[in-house]
Design an enzyme around this catalytic site. Structure first.
Site, mmCIF file in Angstrom:
data_model
loop_
_atom_site.group_PDB
_atom_site.id
_atom_site.type_symbol
_atom_site.label_atom_id
_atom_site.label_comp_id
_atom_site.label_asym_id
_atom_site.label_seq_id
_atom_site.Cartn_x
_atom_site.Cartn_y
_atom_site.Cartn_z
ATOM 1 N N ASP A 50 0.750 -1.220 -0.305
ATOM 2 C CA ASP A 50 0.281 0.385 -0.147
ATOM 3 C C ASP A 50 1.142 1.296 -0.245
ATOM 4 O O ASP A 50 2.170 0.862 1.200
ATOM 5 C CB ASP A 50 -0.994 -0.169 1.118
ATOM 6 C CG ASP A 50 -1.668 1.274 1.509
ATOM 7 O OD1 ASP A 50 -2.341 0.935 -0.044
ATOM 8 O OD2 ASP A 50 -2.625 1.675 2.231
ATOM 9 N N HIS B 184 -8.201 9.805 4.330
ATOM 10 C CA HIS B 184 -7.725 8.787 5.137
ATOM 11 C C HIS B 184 -7.808 9.333 6.285
ATOM 12 O O HIS B 184 -8.038 10.531 6.175
ATOM 13 C CB HIS B 184 -6.389 8.916 4.843
ATOM 14 C CG HIS B 184 -5.911 8.050 3.786
ATOM 15 N ND1 HIS B 184 -4.431 8.655 2.920
ATOM 16 C CD2 HIS B 184 -5.596 7.031 2.753
ATOM 17 C CE1 HIS B 184 -4.384 7.952 1.877
ATOM 18 N NE2 HIS B 184 -4.956 6.441 1.967
ATOM 19 N N ASP C 113 3.543 4.738 -5.454
ATOM 20 C CA ASP C 113 2.169 6.536 -5.757
ATOM 21 C C ASP C 113 3.218 7.370 -5.239
ATOM 22 O O ASP C 113 3.518 8.367 -4.712
ATOM 23 C CB ASP C 113 2.099 6.032 -3.309
ATOM 24 C CG ASP C 113 0.870 7.361 -3.472
ATOM 25 O OD1 ASP C 113 0.531 8.085 -4.113
ATOM 26 O OD2 ASP C 113 0.517 7.138 -2.571
ATOM 27 N N ALA D 113 -11.644 4.428 2.277
ATOM 28 C CA ALA D 113 -12.876 3.823 1.866
ATOM 29 C C ALA D 113 -13.339 3.543 2.889
ATOM 30 O O ALA D 113 -14.536 3.406 3.329
ATOM 31 C CB ALA D 113 -13.259 3.060 0.371
ATOM 32 N N GLU E 170 -1.601 6.185 -8.652
ATOM 33 C CA GLU E 170 -2.550 7.042 -8.355
ATOM 34 C C GLU E 170 -2.546 8.262 -8.792
ATOM 35 O O GLU E 170 -1.394 8.178 -9.273
ATOM 36 C CB GLU E 170 -2.745 7.292 -6.932
ATOM 37 C CG GLU E 170 -3.186 8.447 -6.509
ATOM 38 C CD GLU E 170 -3.428 8.391 -4.436
ATOM 39 O OE1 GLU E 170 -3.525 7.432 -4.092
ATOM 40 O OE2 GLU E 170 -3.313 9.433 -4.386
HETATM 41 P P1 13P Z 1 -8.751 4.227 5.773
HETATM 42 O O1 13P Z 1 -8.215 5.514 6.570
HETATM 43 O O2 13P Z 1 -10.975 5.303 5.360
HETATM 44 O O3 13P Z 1 -9.508 3.318 6.396
HETATM 45 O O4 13P Z 1 -8.564 4.618 4.456
HETATM 46 C C1 13P Z 1 -7.411 3.093 4.357
HETATM 47 C C2 13P Z 1 -6.663 3.156 2.916
HETATM 48 O O5 13P Z 1 -7.233 4.330 1.756
HETATM 49 C C3 13P Z 1 -5.315 2.761 3.010
HETATM 50 O O6 13P Z 1 -4.556 2.495 1.405
HETATM 51 O O1 G3H Z 2 -3.147 4.946 3.822
HETATM 52 C C1 G3H Z 2 -3.131 4.633 4.518
HETATM 53 C C2 G3H Z 2 -3.243 3.241 5.713
HETATM 54 O O2 G3H Z 2 -3.836 3.328 6.299
HETATM 55 C C3 G3H Z 2 -1.773 3.068 6.095
HETATM 56 O O3 G3H Z 2 -1.675 3.841 7.200
HETATM 57 O O4 G3H Z 2 0.944 4.630 7.161
HETATM 58 O O5 G3H Z 2 -0.164 4.293 9.548
HETATM 59 O O6 G3H Z 2 0.388 2.467 8.420
HETATM 60 P P1 G3H Z 2 0.035 3.223 7.750
HETATM 61 ZN ZN ZN Z 3 -4.844 5.036 0.782
#
Ligand code: 13P
Ligand code: G3H
Ligand code: ZN
Length: 309
Positions: free
Chosen positions: A82, A180, A104, A213, A134
């Site tokens: 991610d 987020h 990203d 989301a 993205e």
């Molecule tokens: P949320 O913070 O809405 O759960 O989004 C998580 C996210 O987009 C992780 O990439």
């Molecule tokens: O997009 C963000 C995710 O919620 C991950 O969050 O970087 O704190 O692990 P983090």
């Molecule tokens: Zn995200």
């Protein structure tokens, strides 16, 4: 049973207007709760690991825990990085067993985002790994004052088309108003569905991704606050809006905040009600179950991907 890419699951999801949950994982209980939910719902599953999660658990652990969950349950999992910030972390994850990575480059100028994404695609594809990119910026509510200012950073549909053609990327995260965390909107929630429709019409075969989301489920916020938490004014994306987005090419729905809230609410409740307990299994067990129930709800009632495996 295996680690798989998202290619086949996205193809089916695009065709049938449902979405796959991409859930962020940080430790064993979170992985177990989510995978068990997918098993019970016979649903496709993406587990995603942020750079922060990878650093917290240390790189080898989450891959091995996901592999263990696959052995334990027989559930196929797409393991995804991610928000990969640069080529190096994407390469590390590709070499380390991930089947999908996100590069990203959304903060970069258009041409630089294209160049970086293309570099990752060129490394990933020959190795059987798929790539998410993205375009556009997910604004926080504090960043801009009104809808017009906010939407200036949203994904431009014509740029999205050019971006897909020039990078060959497998899926695209779009900015249409989500952000987020637990504080997504001041006042009435707003997503730019007209923009989403336009993007989908221009690149109908590209799976779109909705970050930020989480619904920020009020039940969990309330429970946190009932047991000593202080989470005022939290507001997420209403479930109806997520359902609506799946009609216009959104195949991957990212959820982290709802997992955090579900887990924290249960841990808070347990520790307040059992101040004499200090065995972590006593509170992490119920937290794992709360995650499982929440993920089943998402799969079954929001994403509509129950029974689609
Ligand atoms: P949320 O913070 O809405 O759960 O989004 C998580 C996210 O987009 C992780 O990439
Ligand atoms: O997009 C963000 C995710 O919620 C991950 O969050 O970087 O704190 O692990 P983090
Ligand atoms: Zn995200």
């Amino acid at each position: 049973m295996a680690l798989i890419t998202s290619q086949e699951m996205f193809k089916k999801a695009l065709d049938k207007d449902y979405a796959i949950g991409a859930f962020n994982v940080n430790n064993m209980e979170i992985i177990q709760g989510i995978v068990q939910a997918a098993q019970l719902e016979n649903a496709p599953l993406i587990l995603q690991v942020s750079a922060g999660a990878r650093q917290y658990a240390r790189p080898a652990y989450l891959v091995k825990l996901v592999e263990a969950a696959i052995i334990d349950t027989g559930v196929d999992v797409c393991l995804h990085l991610d928000h990969g910030a640069d080529f190096e972390i994407c390469k590390d994850c590709i070499d380390g067993g991930f089947t999908s990575v996100m590069i990203d480059g959304s903060k970069l100028p258009f041409e630089e985002n294209i160049a970086l994404t293309k570099k990752v695609v060129d490394y990933a594809h020959p190795r059987g790994v798929v790539v998410e990119a993205e375009l556009g910026k997910l604004a926080g509510i504090e960043d801009d004052v009104n809808v017009d200012a906010r939407s200036a950073t949203f994904t431009d549909p014509m740029e999205a088309k050019e971006f897909i053609e020039r990078t060959g990327v497998d899926s695209l995260a779009v900015a249409i108003g989500t952000s987020h965390g637990a504080y997504k909107f001041k006042g009435t929630p707003y997503l730019d569905f007209e923009r989403l429709k336009e993007i989908h019409a221009l690149i109908p075969d590209t799976p779109l991704v909705l970050h930020g989301a989480s619904t920020v489920i009020p039940e969990f916020v309330d429970k946190c606050n009932q047991y000593g938490g202080k989470i005022p004014g939290a507001q997420g994306v209403p479930e109806d809006m997520i359902k609506e987005a799946t009609k216009y090419g959104v195949c991957k729905v990212n959820i982290d905040t709802d997992l955090r809230l579900a887990m924290t609410a249960e841990v808070r409740k347990f520790l307040v009600e059992h101040p004499e307990e200090f065995d972590p299994r006593k509170y992490l067990g119920p937290a794992r179950e709360a995650i499982q129930r929440m993920v089943q709800h998402k799969i079954h009632d929001v994403l509509n991907c129950s029974g689609t495996k």
